[in-house]
Design an enzyme around this catalytic site. Structure first.
Site, PDB file in Angstrom:
ATOM      1  CG  HIS A 171      -1.701   1.217   1.457  1.00 25.99           C
ATOM      2  ND1 HIS A 171      -1.412   2.173   2.423  1.00 25.99           N
ATOM      3  CD2 HIS A 171      -2.800   1.672   0.807  1.00 25.99           C
ATOM      4  CE1 HIS A 171      -2.312   3.136   2.350  1.00 25.99           C
ATOM      5  NE2 HIS A 171      -3.162   2.861   1.391  1.00 25.99           N
ATOM      6  CG  ASN A 172      -0.237   5.008   0.511  1.00 25.16           C
ATOM      7  OD1 ASN A 172      -1.030   4.938  -0.442  1.00 25.16           O
ATOM      8  ND2 ASN A 172      -0.542   5.634   1.627  1.00 25.16           N
ATOM      9  CD  GLU A 201      -2.332   2.605  -3.200  1.00 26.03           C
ATOM     10  OE1 GLU A 201      -3.488   3.049  -3.300  1.00 26.03           O
ATOM     11  OE2 GLU A 201      -1.755   2.458  -2.115  1.00 26.03           O
ATOM     12  CG  ASP A 203      -1.962   7.332  -4.341  1.00 28.55           C
ATOM     13  OD1 ASP A 203      -2.326   6.180  -4.571  1.00 28.55           O
ATOM     14  OD2 ASP A 203      -2.342   7.989  -3.358  1.00 28.55           O
ATOM     15  CG  HIS A 216      -0.781   9.956   0.629  1.00 23.58           C
ATOM     16  ND1 HIS A 216      -1.453   8.885   0.082  1.00 23.58           N
ATOM     17  CD2 HIS A 216      -1.356  10.168   1.839  1.00 23.58           C
ATOM     18  CE1 HIS A 216      -2.377   8.470   0.931  1.00 23.58           C
ATOM     19  NE2 HIS A 216      -2.345   9.227   1.991  1.00 23.58           N
ATOM     20  CD  GLU A 250      -6.627   5.731  -5.199  1.00 26.22           C
ATOM     21  OE1 GLU A 250      -7.607   6.491  -5.260  1.00 26.22           O
ATOM     22  OE2 GLU A 250      -6.717   4.519  -4.938  1.00 26.22           O
TER      23      GLU A 250
END
Length: 636
Positions: A171-172, A201, A203, A216, A250
């Site tokens: 994640h992230n 992931e 973003d 983020h 994302e």
């Protein structure tokens, strides 16, 4: 013979007289002996304190070598099988393997291979025998590790549909610290890929000069170019595993910059990028297997229309347009309050309410529309992000190539009230779980509760060490560390009756007994000025609720070099296929305060029986080369 071998090995280093600490270190390294410098310095100091000066003789070096290498617990075992206390003939070694190590399939060839590999003394080796020196080297080797050597390579069936596997997920991935002001860095991707992670992931946000950036959103985390991220992924994608890599986008970019993203993915990844279904098959009822998708990168993103429409557009080289997709059709980490809006947190009532009817405060209450560039949409094949509405809705309408992302809080609640429906869902569809947005310091949740219900992509913050990341690392040591672990049959069967709180007929009880014998060269306490610690070991089982257990050894005072426990711990495990075991060594600073020294976590099904060494890892997951525990493991 052992005596002669030892002198001939070291005499060259003493030809100019006695040696100092540096010389001692060089000689041990030449002999390929693992040692902790704190322990060596302490033993060296004790040796030179007996006579003035800071150099040692050959006899002194031999005493230091023995203090570090000749472990009494190994000697007891060796003498129990040796005929004269000095030599282990091949027949006796075979007896030791069968009786103590439960290696019933071992034969003369096995024994010969061990002798040839580990016996350092030529004359002994030629006679097909083993000296105590060889026995020590064997007992310290990976072959005697608590982790089954068969599980160090891919041994599971890799031809089942993708949804039948637990998939190592991050994640992230771009963050290497917290998610508010921490740095974004390409190292996040490199390190995750080198660990065998198979779902990253990214973003994506609009950047300057039509160059998408990764960070983020709505925070002060630093930014990195999307293009650079894809270059790093291209370089490291299949370095640790040949099996498919999923890029979970994302996506917050405008259609124009989404087209740039699509161009980067195609031009940088080239043939590695999967952009059309295997064999042109668009009407599938099950996902392809990891084996069929080897060395392929899959894009997980929102998608416009069907696979068939994508194929037609690709054939006609039709692109450069965007279409709107209703937000009720797509999934996003934002669905679960992933990032708090600039205006502050939602009110509790809104946070806990139905997310479909309670959007973020600054959005209008009508259904949101997201524009997706067809060029990017068409790259989505087997991993289309689909908003999770409910289990019944999925059962009725969801296609096998549509995946859901569910935030940990909502997933936890669903697992509590609808476990059997949740498991029925994960037997059919890839489900990704991600941490709640309020984890500002990028802390992790316990992944075990979501593996228990068959969730494939349980995404953790890889940059945050701790017990939950150790569970993740331990879980994916299995199957050669390839990032894919086949789920137990009861989590793949669409008609399963299994739930974590009602294991029923799926229970295959295991009675596990661990005799914790000793520790060796454990890291000294942070409080100690020398090489001391007050070590205690906690053994924990993670699994279905019934299997959760913790047991702790006594504390050995002021001994990190060679503490001896000789304590036995027993566990009854109902569902060993899901259970993990964690050995955590701590320094008892006070009755209420303990400091971490090292740990090792592995699946219960990967346990080796017999006398086993347990390697230890530091907080950040790196191996403590000289530190280990020694235990006897037995189960039926």
């Amino acid at each position: 013979m052992s005596h002669t071998w030892f002198w001939s090995l070291i005499q060259n280093d003493f030809k100019n007289g006695n040696i100092d600490l540096d010389g001692c270190i060089r000689l041990l390294e030449k002999m390929q002996i693992n040692f902790d410098e704190y322990h060596l310095k302490h033993i060296f100091k004790k040796t030179i304190d007996k006579h003035s000066g800071d150099i040692i003789s050959m006899d002194d070096f031999r005493a230091i070598y023995r203090a570090l290498v000749h472990r009494p617990e190994f000697e007891e075992l060796f003498k129990a099988y040796s005929i004269d206390g000095n030599i282990l003939p091949d027949g006796q070694l075979l007896k030791f393997l069968a009786k103590e190590q439960f290696q019933t399939e071992a034969n003369e060839t096995t024994v010969l291979e061990i002798i040839l590999k580990y016996e350092p003394i030529d004359e002994v080796r030629k006679r097909r025998q083993m000296s105590f020196e060889g026995f020590i080297r064997y007992m310290n080797s990976d072959e005697c590790s608590i982790f089954k050597s068969q599980h160090r390579s891919v041994y599971q069936d890799m031809t089942q549909p993708l949804c039948d596997y637990f998939i190592s997920s991050s994640h992230n991935t771009y963050l290497i610290a917290d998610q508010l002001v921490g740095p974004s860095h390409l190292w996040g991707y490199t390190s995750a890929l080198l660990k065998g992670c198979r779902c990253l992931e990214i973003d994506c946000w609009d950047g300057h000069n039509n160059e998408p950036i990764v960070y983020h959103g709505h925070t002060l985390t630093s930014k990195i170019p999307f293009r650079s991220v894809i270059h790093v992924i291209e370089k490291y994608a299949f370095m640790s595993s040949p099996y498919p890599l999923v890029l979970s986008l994302e996506n917050h970019c405008s259609p124009k910059q989404q087209e740039v993203m699509a161009f980067c993915l195609k031009s940088i990844l080239g043939d590695k990028l999967l952009s059309s279904p295997l064999n042109g098959e668009v009407d599938m009822t099950r996902l392809p297997s990891p084996e069929a998708l080897k060395f392929k990168v899959l894009i997980k993103n929102k998608k416009v229309g069907t696979l068939e429409q994508s194929m037609l557009r690709i054939e006609e080289e039709y692109g450069g347009e965007a279409e709107e997709v209703s937000d009720s059709d797509v999934a996003s980490d934002d669905d679960d309050a992933e990032v708090l809006p600039p205006g502050g947190p939602r009110t509790p009532s809104k946070r806990k309410g139905d997310r479909r009817s309670s959007p973020l405060p600054q959005k209008k209450s009508k259904v949101q529309k997201t524009k997706i560039a067809l060029a990017l949409s068409d790259l989505v094949v087997y991993t289309k992000s689909q908003k999770f509405v409910g289990f019944e809705h999925s059962m009725q309408f969801q296609k096998c190539w549509e995946n859901n992302s569910i935030g940990e809080s909502r997933a936890r609640k669903l697992a509590r009230v609808s476990a059997s429906q949740f498991i029925a869902h994960t037997t059919r569809f890839i489900t990704r779980i991600y941490p709640k947005g309020s984890r500002m310091k990028s802390s992790n949740y316990n992944p075990q509760e979501f593996w228990n219900i068959g969730c494939q992509m349980v995404a953790l913050n890889f940059q945050t060490p701790g017990p939950f990341m150790e569970l993740q690392d331990g879980k994916f040591l299995d199957n050669g560390g390839c990032g894919y672990v086949l789920k137990p049959a009861f989590l793949r069967d669409r008609n399963t009756t299994f739930t974590p709180r009602n294991v029923g007929a799926h229970s295959k009880p295991m009675s596990l007994s661990i005799r914790l014998i000793s520790g060796h060269q454990l890291p000294p306490s942070a409080m100690s000025k020398t090489n001391k610690a007050d070590p205690t070991v906690q053994i924990e089982i993670y699994g279905v609720p019934e299997d959760q257990a913790k047991k702790r050894s006594s504390v050995i005072k002021s001994n990190a070099l060679c503490p001896r426990w000789n304590e036995t711990f027993s566990f009854n495990i109902q569902v060993p296929e899901l259970a993990m075991i964690r050995f955590c060594v701590e320094d008892e600073v006070s009755l209420v305060n303990k400091d971490f020294l090292g740990q090792y976590t592995l699946p219960v099904m990967s346990l080796n029986t017999g006398y086993r060494n347990i390697p230890l890892l530091s907080k950040d997951g790196t191996k403590l080369e000289s530190a280990s525990l020694f235990a006897h493991v037995w189960f039926y």
